[in-house]
Each structure stands twice: as C-alpha cells, then as structure tokens.
Design a protein around this motif. Structure first.
Motif, PDB file in Angstrom:
ATOM      1  N   LEU A 342       0.937  -1.305   0.160  1.00  0.00           N
ATOM      2  CA  LEU A 342      -0.010  -0.154   0.003  1.00  0.00           C
ATOM      3  C   LEU A 342       0.916   1.081  -0.012  1.00  0.00           C
ATOM      4  O   LEU A 342       0.259   2.511  -0.097  1.00  0.00           O
ATOM      5  N   GLY A 343       2.314   1.206  -0.001  1.00  0.00           N
ATOM      6  CA  GLY A 343       3.176   2.174   0.052  1.00  0.00           C
ATOM      7  C   GLY A 343       3.648   2.838   1.301  1.00  0.00           C
ATOM      8  O   GLY A 343       4.361   3.617   1.655  1.00  0.00           O
ATOM      9  N   LEU A 344       3.231   1.923   2.456  1.00  0.00           N
ATOM     10  CA  LEU A 344       3.851   2.249   3.921  1.00  0.00           C
ATOM     11  C   LEU A 344       5.286   2.059   3.759  1.00  0.00           C
ATOM     12  O   LEU A 344       5.816   1.093   3.367  1.00  0.00           O
ATOM     13  N   SER A 345       6.069   2.762   4.582  1.00  0.00           N
ATOM     14  CA  SER A 345       7.371   2.627   4.850  1.00  0.00           C
ATOM     15  C   SER A 345       7.863   1.484   5.801  1.00  0.00           C
ATOM     16  O   SER A 345       6.647   1.065   6.483  1.00  0.00           O
ATOM     17  N   ASP A 346       8.761   1.112   6.101  1.00  0.00           N
ATOM     18  CA  ASP A 346       9.104  -0.003   7.033  1.00  0.00           C
ATOM     19  C   ASP A 346       8.598   0.412   8.182  1.00  0.00           C
ATOM     20  O   ASP A 346       8.223  -0.430   8.940  1.00  0.00           O
ATOM     21  N   ALA A 347       9.062   1.583   8.805  1.00  0.00           N
ATOM     22  CA  ALA A 347       8.400   2.124  10.029  1.00  0.00           C
ATOM     23  C   ALA A 347       7.418   2.038  10.239  1.00  0.00           C
ATOM     24  O   ALA A 347       6.593   1.655  11.371  1.00  0.00           O
ATOM     25  N   ASP A 348       6.433   2.724   9.499  1.00  0.00           N
ATOM     26  CA  ASP A 348       5.106   2.689   9.553  1.00  0.00           C
ATOM     27  C   ASP A 348       4.273   1.372   9.553  1.00  0.00           C
ATOM     28  O   ASP A 348       3.165   1.117  10.272  1.00  0.00           O
ATOM     29  N   ALA A 349       4.837   0.634   8.664  1.00  0.00           N
ATOM     30  CA  ALA A 349       4.317  -0.882   8.729  1.00  0.00           C
ATOM     31  C   ALA A 349       4.617  -1.641  10.038  1.00  0.00           C
ATOM     32  O   ALA A 349       3.572  -2.189  10.602  1.00  0.00           O
ATOM     33  N   HIS A 350       5.691  -1.125  10.645  1.00  0.00           N
ATOM     34  CA  HIS A 350       5.894  -1.959  11.985  1.00  0.00           C
ATOM     35  C   HIS A 350       5.461  -1.322  12.920  1.00  0.00           C
ATOM     36  O   HIS A 350       5.089  -2.065  14.102  1.00  0.00           O
ATOM     37  N   SER A 351       4.811   0.052  12.779  1.00  0.00           N
ATOM     38  CA  SER A 351       4.071   0.669  13.749  1.00  0.00           C
ATOM     39  C   SER A 351       2.562   0.363  13.718  1.00  0.00           C
ATOM     40  O   SER A 351       1.592   1.214  14.229  1.00  0.00           O
ATOM     41  N   SER A 352       1.896  -0.547  12.991  1.00  0.00           N
ATOM     42  CA  SER A 352       0.632  -0.804  12.694  1.00  0.00           C
ATOM     43  C   SER A 352       0.127  -1.802  13.231  1.00  0.00           C
ATOM     44  O   SER A 352       0.744  -2.991  13.512  1.00  0.00           O
ATOM     45  N   ILE A 353      -1.126  -1.761  13.747  1.00  0.00           N
ATOM     46  CA  ILE A 353      -1.922  -2.893  14.697  1.00  0.00           C
ATOM     47  C   ILE A 353      -3.318  -2.881  13.924  1.00  0.00           C
ATOM     48  O   ILE A 353      -3.786  -2.229  13.523  1.00  0.00           O
ATOM     49  N   ARG A 354      -3.432  -4.332  13.632  1.00  0.00           N
ATOM     50  CA  ARG A 354      -4.726  -4.762  13.279  1.00  0.00           C
ATOM     51  C   ARG A 354      -5.912  -5.042  14.577  1.00  0.00           C
ATOM     52  O   ARG A 354      -5.297  -5.653  15.314  1.00  0.00           O
ATOM     53  N   PHE A 355      -6.889  -4.438  14.536  1.00  0.00           N
ATOM     54  CA  PHE A 355      -7.816  -4.741  15.506  1.00  0.00           C
ATOM     55  C   PHE A 355      -8.959  -5.639  14.750  1.00  0.00           C
ATOM     56  O   PHE A 355      -9.508  -4.715  13.665  1.00  0.00           O
ATOM     57  N   SER A 356      -9.499  -6.484  15.220  1.00  0.00           N
ATOM     58  CA  SER A 356     -10.614  -6.928  14.619  1.00  0.00           C
ATOM     59  C   SER A 356     -11.781  -7.537  15.728  1.00  0.00           C
ATOM     60  O   SER A 356     -11.335  -8.407  16.576  1.00  0.00           O
ATOM     61  N   LEU A 357     -12.793  -6.975  15.383  1.00  0.00           N
ATOM     62  CA  LEU A 357     -14.126  -7.215  16.251  1.00  0.00           C
ATOM     63  C   LEU A 357     -15.016  -8.654  15.842  1.00  0.00           C
ATOM     64  O   LEU A 357     -14.986  -8.684  14.560  1.00  0.00           O
ATOM     65  N   GLY A 358     -15.849  -9.201  16.828  1.00  0.00           N
ATOM     66  CA  GLY A 358     -16.684 -10.021  16.253  1.00  0.00           C
ATOM     67  C   GLY A 358     -17.878 -10.225  16.987  1.00  0.00           C
ATOM     68  O   GLY A 358     -18.295  -9.290  17.988  1.00  0.00           O
ATOM     69  N   ARG A 359     -18.557 -11.333  16.784  1.00  0.00           N
ATOM     70  CA  ARG A 359     -19.638 -11.632  17.634  1.00  0.00           C
ATOM     71  C   ARG A 359     -19.818 -11.369  19.002  1.00  0.00           C
ATOM     72  O   ARG A 359     -20.942 -10.892  19.709  1.00  0.00           O
ATOM     73  N   PHE A 360     -18.817 -11.606  19.747  1.00  0.00           N
ATOM     74  CA  PHE A 360     -18.718 -11.407  21.058  1.00  0.00           C
ATOM     75  C   PHE A 360     -18.173 -10.398  21.745  1.00  0.00           C
ATOM     76  O   PHE A 360     -17.893 -10.279  23.051  1.00  0.00           O
ATOM     77  N   THR A 361     -17.825  -9.369  20.810  1.00  0.00           N
ATOM     78  CA  THR A 361     -17.142  -8.137  21.382  1.00  0.00           C
ATOM     79  C   THR A 361     -18.186  -7.340  22.058  1.00  0.00           C
ATOM     80  O   THR A 361     -19.476  -7.107  21.335  1.00  0.00           O
ATOM     81  N   THR A 362     -17.986  -6.589  23.015  1.00  0.00           N
ATOM     82  CA  THR A 362     -18.865  -5.726  23.776  1.00  0.00           C
ATOM     83  C   THR A 362     -18.428  -4.193  23.575  1.00  0.00           C
ATOM     84  O   THR A 362     -17.513  -4.126  23.398  1.00  0.00           O
ATOM     85  N   GLU A 363     -19.546  -3.498  24.087  1.00  0.00           N
ATOM     86  CA  GLU A 363     -19.383  -2.286  24.162  1.00  0.00           C
ATOM     87  C   GLU A 363     -18.435  -1.770  25.352  1.00  0.00           C
ATOM     88  O   GLU A 363     -17.369  -1.035  25.116  1.00  0.00           O
ATOM     89  N   GLU A 364     -18.504  -2.377  26.489  1.00  0.00           N
ATOM     90  CA  GLU A 364     -17.539  -2.223  27.707  1.00  0.00           C
ATOM     91  C   GLU A 364     -16.243  -2.554  27.154  1.00  0.00           C
ATOM     92  O   GLU A 364     -15.125  -1.990  27.534  1.00  0.00           O
ATOM     93  N   GLU A 365     -16.077  -3.762  26.289  1.00  0.00           N
ATOM     94  CA  GLU A 365     -14.556  -4.010  25.952  1.00  0.00           C
ATOM     95  C   GLU A 365     -13.940  -3.055  25.056  1.00  0.00           C
ATOM     96  O   GLU A 365     -12.757  -2.694  25.258  1.00  0.00           O
ATOM     97  N   ILE A 366     -14.875  -2.361  24.026  1.00  0.00           N
ATOM     98  CA  ILE A 366     -14.176  -1.419  23.503  1.00  0.00           C
ATOM     99  C   ILE A 366     -13.774  -0.211  24.275  1.00  0.00           C
ATOM    100  O   ILE A 366     -12.769   0.515  23.939  1.00  0.00           O
ATOM    101  N   ASP A 367     -14.912   0.065  25.159  1.00  0.00           N
ATOM    102  CA  ASP A 367     -14.316   1.399  25.838  1.00  0.00           C
ATOM    103  C   ASP A 367     -13.018   0.980  26.718  1.00  0.00           C
ATOM    104  O   ASP A 367     -12.130   2.075  26.891  1.00  0.00           O
ATOM    105  N   TYR A 368     -12.896  -0.018  27.095  1.00  0.00           N
ATOM    106  CA  TYR A 368     -11.731  -0.479  28.139  1.00  0.00           C
ATOM    107  C   TYR A 368     -10.484  -0.403  27.177  1.00  0.00           C
ATOM    108  O   TYR A 368      -9.630   0.220  27.480  1.00  0.00           O
ATOM    109  N   ALA A 369     -10.690  -1.193  25.769  1.00  0.00           N
ATOM    110  CA  ALA A 369      -9.647  -0.875  24.803  1.00  0.00           C
ATOM    111  C   ALA A 369      -9.087   0.347  24.409  1.00  0.00           C
ATOM    112  O   ALA A 369      -8.022   0.671  24.536  1.00  0.00           O
TER     113      ALA A 369
END
Length: 389
Positions: A342-369
């Motif tokens: 996608l064109g990201l630098s090595d530094a930016d790619a290393h500094s990226s995190i994937r968050f993936s939510l699902g069926r059992f994710t709650t609003e409380e968990e998102i606020d905590y995160a």
C-alpha cells in the motif's frame, strides 16, 4: 469482563456455543458418530445425512448448488486446489499466465510461486493506496494467454473488500478462470455465485464461529476440475480424498446457517463498535487508518501509530489481544508485505496494529480498549519509545 479483551477475530473466532452443541452430538455412540462413507448400516446413513444437511447450509449462504461444494481441511487447502490444482491440470495447455495481487494470503502467493516453477508467468497486481485492485488494473494485465485470476474477496490484514463480481466479469470476458479466497468475507459480506461469474471460491469455518480444520471449496458446475492435492479413496467427487470429519462439517454448516440468518443485524452492531474504536484511535496524534473505510469488513480496523515500535506497543497492551498482521506470518520480524504494497514505509508498517471485532465483542470491551490503548500510546510517545529504522 474477561481479560485480556479479544480483538483478533480476523485470526480466528471462538466457536459459537450453538455450533459446539451440534458438533458434540456427532462425537458419541448416542449421536451421529458414524463414517459417512459407510453405506451398509444406519450409523453411516445418519452421518451421511448430517453431511448432506451441512453441505446444503454452506451452499445456501453463497447461493450455490450442493453438488458444487467440496469439503477440505480449510481455506489454505482450497487455495492450493485453485492455484496448484488448476496449474497442474493445464500443464499441456496454451494459457500460461496467472494473475493475482501482491496482498493475497500466503496460501495463494506460495502456490503462485510454485506455479512459476512449472513454467507459468505470474503477474502480481499492486493495489492502490486504498488497498483496492481496480477493474482497470486487471484489464491492463489480462490477455488471452491468461489461465487463472485469483483475487481475494476481503483482505485478512486491512479488511478491504474487493468487487469480485466485476473483476470476475473481466476474467470471463477473456476466457480466464476466476478464483477468490473468501475465508474472511463469508458470513460478513453477501456472496451470491448466481450473480458473480466466479469458478472457484475458498471458504473456511473458523473465521465465522465454526471449528478449525474444516473448509469448503466451491467449484462451479462445468468449470474445469483442478488436479487433486490429496489422493486416496476418491471422496468428494475425486477432488479431495479422506474420511469426512462429520462433527467439523456439521459445525461448519451450523456456523454458516447462523451467519446467514444473523449477518445483517450482527454487521450493524459490530460496525458501530468498530467505528467507535476508530473515532477514538484516529483522534490520537499521528495515527491513520490503512485501507479504505468505504469498502471494508465491518469488524476490521488497521491503524498506524506513527513513531512508535508496534511490537513493543502491542506487548505493552497485555490485556488486549491484537496482532500486527496475519496470524500466518506473525512469527516474522519483517514488516507486513500487505502494508508495504500500500506504500507504507518499513517504520510505519512496523507501527501498525490490526484490531478485529466480532460476535462476542462488547461495548464495555471497546471502551476499555480505547482507554488502555490511548494511555499507553501517549505514554510511549512522551517517553520517546520510538521505532528506529
């Protein structure tokens, strides 16, 4: 609230209790434990019937005929059937080009590399900055020498959803076969093979609240049959030998049936939680989202936290289970090849995190995160825990 909070649904999903109940009924003497290939007694008949029901549930989710569903061990095996199997079946043919993209799962890229050793030319399309492979890109690369186009429906790292219907139309206009890895999209994005001119689809259960170790390969009626990757017994129309795992197949069928009935409502809830998380994280200094937000899985958010070491940051988030990319490449210290494409630098790619939510994710968990992530990110920036290139 259970800790750590699980926000890695793209890696795998917990089995839905309703699915687990159906599976358990196939394991004991009192249940449907028989070998579906045993044709001489009721135990085999019952197991075969359970498999047939599940095959119908899977076909129903994607608008297919039950005779177009082949059971496998998972989407990786399906991808190998689609790429390696088609390449081997066509070794004596005139078409010697395969087209894929630079952001495919390794289960497609590695078989493509193998196809190159068989004498095929493989073209790796580079997506645009939004993570999309456009029809124009495919039109420019395809010709009448193209045997197969393999483009995933939804990316496992950035969650971007491709228009496989339009891309498949282009492939068909040139007489090429079309395959799509739908491991991430099945049950989350509408798939209807009656309107999409695809030849092969890869499906699996464990991304949609079913068990690991079971998948289904869609092969359109009339499409060329790939060479089998596993031989010995002639099961599944000769395309995948091996005793059928009744309990896993039943689990996949139930998971797909639940996905079909609950997809619309579930997507709305999950997307709302995802957007809540995105709004908070993208309000932090020097953060940005990777991939377009306009065509994306409802539970996916991939964020660059610019200037910090993503691995150290992720490890500091002890009570939040997330990842820096695909689970299949998580042991690698190299930056994500998807983000690099996608064109990201090595530094930016290393500094990226994937968050993936699902069926059992709650609003409380998102606020905590949100609270934990924001606090730790600002703390690391203040302390100067920067990524050094």
């Amino acid at each position: 609230m259970k800790l750590p909070v699980y926000l890695d649904y793209a890696a795998t999903t917990p089995v839905d209790p309703r699915v687990a109940k159906k599976m358990a009924e196939c394991l004991c003497l009192e249940g449907t434990f028989g070998n579906p290939a045993s044709k001489s007694h009721i135990y085999g008949w019952q197991a075969a019937e359970a498999v047939d029901i599940a095959r119908g549930q899977i076909a129903d989710l994607i608008g297919a005929d039950t005779r177009e569903i082949v059971f496998t061990s998972g989407a990786t095996e399906c991808d190998n059937l689609a790429v390696t199997g088609v390449a081997l079946a066509n070794r004596g043919g005139s078409r010697k080009k395969i087209i894929t993209s630079a952001i495919e799962h390794k289960a497609v890229l590695d078989p493509c590399h193998y196809a190159e050793t068989l004498g095929y030319e493989v073209v790796y399309l580079k997506p645009n900055a939004d993570g999309l492979v456009t029809p124009e890109m495919l039109e420019e690369a395809i010709d009448d020498n193209t045997l197969l186009v393999s483009l995933m429906h939804a990316n496992n790292e950035i969650g971007v959803v491709q228009d496989i219907g339009r891309l498949a139309e282009i492939a068909k206009s040139h007489g090429a076969l079309f395959h799509s890895d739908c491991a991430q999209s099945a049950g989350k994005v509408r798939i209807d093979v009656s309107t999409m001119p695809v030849d092969y689809l890869s499906l699996c259960a464990h991304k949609v609240y079913g068990p690991k170790g079971i998948g289904a390969f869609y092969v359109r009626k009339g499409a060329p049959r790939p060479n089998p990757v596993i031989r010995g017994g002639g099961h599944e129309m000769g395309m995948r030998s091996g005793t059928l795992a009744t309990h896993q197949i039943v689990g996949m069928g139930e998971a797909f049936a639940l996905a079909k009935s609950e997809m619309k409502q579930e997507n709305m809830r999950i997307e709302g939680l995802r957007n809540r998380l995105a709004e908070a994280l993208l309000s932090l200094p020097e953060t940005s989202v990777n991939g377009t937000m306009n065509s994306r899985l409802p539970g996916n958010l991939n964020v660059t936290f610019r200037g910090i070491n993503g691995e150290n940051f992720m490890l500091a988030l002890r009570n939040i289970a997330v990842s820096t990319g695909s689970a299949c490449t998580s042991a690698s210290l190299n930056p994500s090849y998807v983000l690099k494409a996608l064109g990201l630098s090595d530094a930016d790619a290393h500094s990226s995190i994937r968050f993936s939510l699902g069926r059992f994710t709650t609003e409380e968990e998102i606020d905590y995160a949100i609270g934990v992530i924001s606090e730790e990110y600002l703390k690391q920036r203040k302390l100067g825990s920067l990524w050094k290139v």
